[in-house]
Design a protein around this motif. Structure first.
Motif, PDB file in Angstrom:
ATOM      1  N   THR A  47       0.605  -1.036  -0.122  1.00 48.82           N
ATOM      2  CA  THR A  47       0.032  -0.007   0.049  1.00 48.82           C
ATOM      3  C   THR A  47       1.081   1.316  -0.196  1.00 48.82           C
ATOM      4  OG1 THR A  47      -0.050   0.244   2.372  1.00 48.82           O
ATOM      5  CG2 THR A  47      -1.890  -1.044   1.407  1.00 48.82           C
ATOM      6  N   ARG A  48       0.247   2.351  -0.010  1.00 51.86           N
ATOM      7  CA  ARG A  48       0.919   3.716  -0.141  1.00 51.86           C
ATOM      8  C   ARG A  48       1.645   3.946   1.371  1.00 51.86           C
ATOM      9  NH1 ARG A  48       0.959   8.126  -3.395  1.00 51.86           N
ATOM     10  NH2 ARG A  48      -0.585   7.413  -4.685  1.00 51.86           N
ATOM     11  N   GLY A  49       1.002   3.306   2.270  1.00 49.16           N
ATOM     12  CA  GLY A  49       1.441   3.527   3.393  1.00 49.16           C
ATOM     13  C   GLY A  49       2.521   2.360   3.969  1.00 49.16           C
ATOM     14  N   GLY A  50       2.531   1.575   3.038  1.00 52.96           N
ATOM     15  CA  GLY A  50       4.002   0.642   3.215  1.00 52.96           C
ATOM     16  C   GLY A  50       3.627  -0.599   3.760  1.00 52.96           C
ATOM     17  N   SER A  51       2.210  -1.119   3.788  1.00 51.65           N
ATOM     18  CA  SER A  51       1.785  -2.541   4.384  1.00 51.65           C
ATOM     19  C   SER A  51       2.072  -3.286   3.071  1.00 51.65           C
ATOM     20  CB  SER A  51       0.290  -2.472   4.585  1.00 51.65           C
ATOM     21  OG  SER A  51       0.239  -1.611   6.036  1.00 51.65           O
ATOM     22  N   THR A  52       2.639  -4.558   3.484  1.00 49.32           N
ATOM     23  CA  THR A  52       2.895  -5.417   2.623  1.00 49.32           C
ATOM     24  C   THR A  52       2.236  -6.918   2.595  1.00 49.32           C
ATOM     25  OG1 THR A  52       4.811  -6.207   3.635  1.00 49.32           O
ATOM     26  CG2 THR A  52       5.159  -4.465   1.850  1.00 49.32           C
ATOM     27  N   LYS A  53       2.194  -7.672   1.486  1.00 50.28           N
ATOM     28  CA  LYS A  53       1.860  -9.029   1.523  1.00 50.28           C
ATOM     29  C   LYS A  53       2.266  -9.910   0.577  1.00 50.28           C
ATOM     30  CE  LYS A  53      -2.444 -12.029   1.814  1.00 50.28           C
ATOM     31  NZ  LYS A  53      -2.153 -12.757   3.046  1.00 50.28           N
ATOM     32  N   TYR A  54       2.808 -11.036   1.091  1.00 48.61           N
ATOM     33  CA  TYR A  54       3.373 -11.922  -0.064  1.00 48.61           C
ATOM     34  C   TYR A  54       2.973 -13.254  -0.138  1.00 48.61           C
ATOM     35  CZ  TYR A  54       7.368  -8.631   0.330  1.00 48.61           C
ATOM     36  OH  TYR A  54       8.361  -7.507   0.579  1.00 48.61           O
ATOM     37  N   ALA A  55       2.760 -13.794  -1.618  1.00 51.09           N
ATOM     38  CA  ALA A  55       2.553 -15.089  -1.417  1.00 51.09           C
ATOM     39  C   ALA A  55       3.467 -16.133  -0.548  1.00 51.09           C
ATOM     40  CB  ALA A  55       2.778 -15.360  -3.038  1.00 51.09           C
ATOM     41  N   ASP A  56       3.112 -16.969  -0.127  1.00 53.42           N
ATOM     42  CA  ASP A  56       3.918 -17.875   0.862  1.00 53.42           C
ATOM     43  C   ASP A  56       5.161 -18.289   0.230  1.00 53.42           C
ATOM     44  OD1 ASP A  56       1.134 -19.227   2.810  1.00 53.42           O
ATOM     45  OD2 ASP A  56       2.171 -17.363   2.885  1.00 53.42           O
ATOM     46  N   SER A  57       4.956 -18.818  -1.009  1.00 54.41           N
ATOM     47  CA  SER A  57       6.153 -19.235  -1.920  1.00 54.41           C
ATOM     48  C   SER A  57       7.276 -18.203  -2.200  1.00 54.41           C
ATOM     49  CB  SER A  57       5.749 -20.130  -3.259  1.00 54.41           C
ATOM     50  OG  SER A  57       4.883 -19.132  -4.044  1.00 54.41           O
ATOM     51  N   MET A  58       6.943 -16.937  -2.255  1.00 53.47           N
ATOM     52  CA  MET A  58       7.983 -15.999  -2.187  1.00 53.47           C
ATOM     53  C   MET A  58       8.552 -15.325  -1.088  1.00 53.47           C
ATOM     54  SD  MET A  58       6.722 -16.186  -5.558  1.00 53.47           S
ATOM     55  CE  MET A  58       5.113 -16.408  -6.361  1.00 53.47           C
ATOM     56  N   LYS A  59       7.873 -15.593  -0.060  1.00 51.30           N
ATOM     57  CA  LYS A  59       8.382 -14.937   1.044  1.00 51.30           C
ATOM     58  C   LYS A  59      10.252 -15.385   1.287  1.00 51.30           C
ATOM     59  CE  LYS A  59       4.419 -14.533   3.871  1.00 51.30           C
ATOM     60  NZ  LYS A  59       3.522 -15.327   5.047  1.00 51.30           N
ATOM     61  N   GLY A  60      10.859 -14.251   1.803  1.00 52.94           N
ATOM     62  CA  GLY A  60      12.166 -14.568   1.728  1.00 52.94           C
ATOM     63  C   GLY A  60      13.042 -14.480   0.655  1.00 52.94           C
ATOM     64  N   ARG A  61      12.357 -14.473  -0.620  1.00 53.15           N
ATOM     65  CA  ARG A  61      13.284 -14.476  -1.909  1.00 53.15           C
ATOM     66  C   ARG A  61      12.890 -13.233  -2.594  1.00 53.15           C
ATOM     67  NH1 ARG A  61      13.239 -17.720  -5.831  1.00 53.15           N
ATOM     68  NH2 ARG A  61      10.995 -18.160  -5.576  1.00 53.15           N
ATOM     69  N   PHE A  62      11.649 -12.733  -2.520  1.00 55.26           N
ATOM     70  CA  PHE A  62      11.269 -11.609  -3.356  1.00 55.26           C
ATOM     71  C   PHE A  62      10.907 -10.630  -2.181  1.00 55.26           C
ATOM     72  CE2 PHE A  62       9.510 -13.920  -7.274  1.00 55.26           C
ATOM     73  CZ  PHE A  62      10.553 -14.600  -7.400  1.00 55.26           C
ATOM     74  N   PHE A  63      11.032  -9.186  -2.622  1.00 61.31           N
ATOM     75  CA  PHE A  63      10.757  -8.241  -1.929  1.00 61.31           C
ATOM     76  C   PHE A  63      10.177  -7.046  -2.478  1.00 61.31           C
ATOM     77  CE2 PHE A  63      13.022 -10.164   1.895  1.00 61.31           C
ATOM     78  CZ  PHE A  63      14.047 -11.027   1.284  1.00 61.31           C
ATOM     79  N   ILE A  64       9.204  -6.672  -2.116  1.00 62.33           N
ATOM     80  CA  ILE A  64       8.386  -5.434  -2.686  1.00 62.33           C
ATOM     81  C   ILE A  64       8.788  -4.149  -1.880  1.00 62.33           C
ATOM     82  CG2 ILE A  64       6.181  -5.732  -1.393  1.00 62.33           C
ATOM     83  CD1 ILE A  64       4.722  -4.997  -4.158  1.00 62.33           C
TER      84      ILE A  64
END
Length: 124
Positions: free
Chosen positions: A52-69
């Motif tokens: 979000t504009r405020g910085g809240s993030t959510k990742y797909a479980d399979s991407m956690k730890g490798r991908f960063f938004i």
């Protein structure tokens, strides 16, 4: 109208890293949540991560730890830092945006605006 333009795709060796960018233009005041999706050959499009504009993030479980938004609101741009890439990460990566400050909308495939995608190919 909102325009989203992805960049940064290309060919990378397995184990390598790549950073994608998505620049928003047009009615950017109407954008809050932005997200990355991907579609591998022969597979359905899937959400990767949202912010979000405020910085809240959510990742797909399979991407956690490798991908960063992450996001630069001043530049109306989001990024996807992809590390330890695997051949199965090969896909067209799409950027999406929505006026609502809700990261879960990406995971319900409920984003209003879409880019045209950028191809990421990971060699083995």
């Amino acid at each position: 109208q909102v325009q989203l333009v992805e960049s940064g795709g290309g060919l990378v060796q397995g184990g390598g890293s790549l950073r994608l960018s998505c620049a928003a233009s047009g009615s950017i005041f109407s954008i809050d949540a932005m997200a990355w999706f991907r579609q591998a050959p022969g597979k359905q499009r899937e959400p990767v991560a949202a912010i979000t504009r405020g910085g809240s993030t959510k990742y797909a479980d399979s991407m956690k730890g490798r991908f960063f938004i992450f996001r630069d609101n001043a530049k109306n741009t989001i990024y996807l830092q992809m590390n330890s890439l695997k051949p199965e990460d090969t896909a067209v990566y799409y950027c999406a945006a929505d006026p609502r400050p809700d990261v879960t909308r990406a995971f319900r495939n409920a984003m209003d605006h879409w880019g045209k995608g950028t191809l990421v190919t990971v060699s083995s």
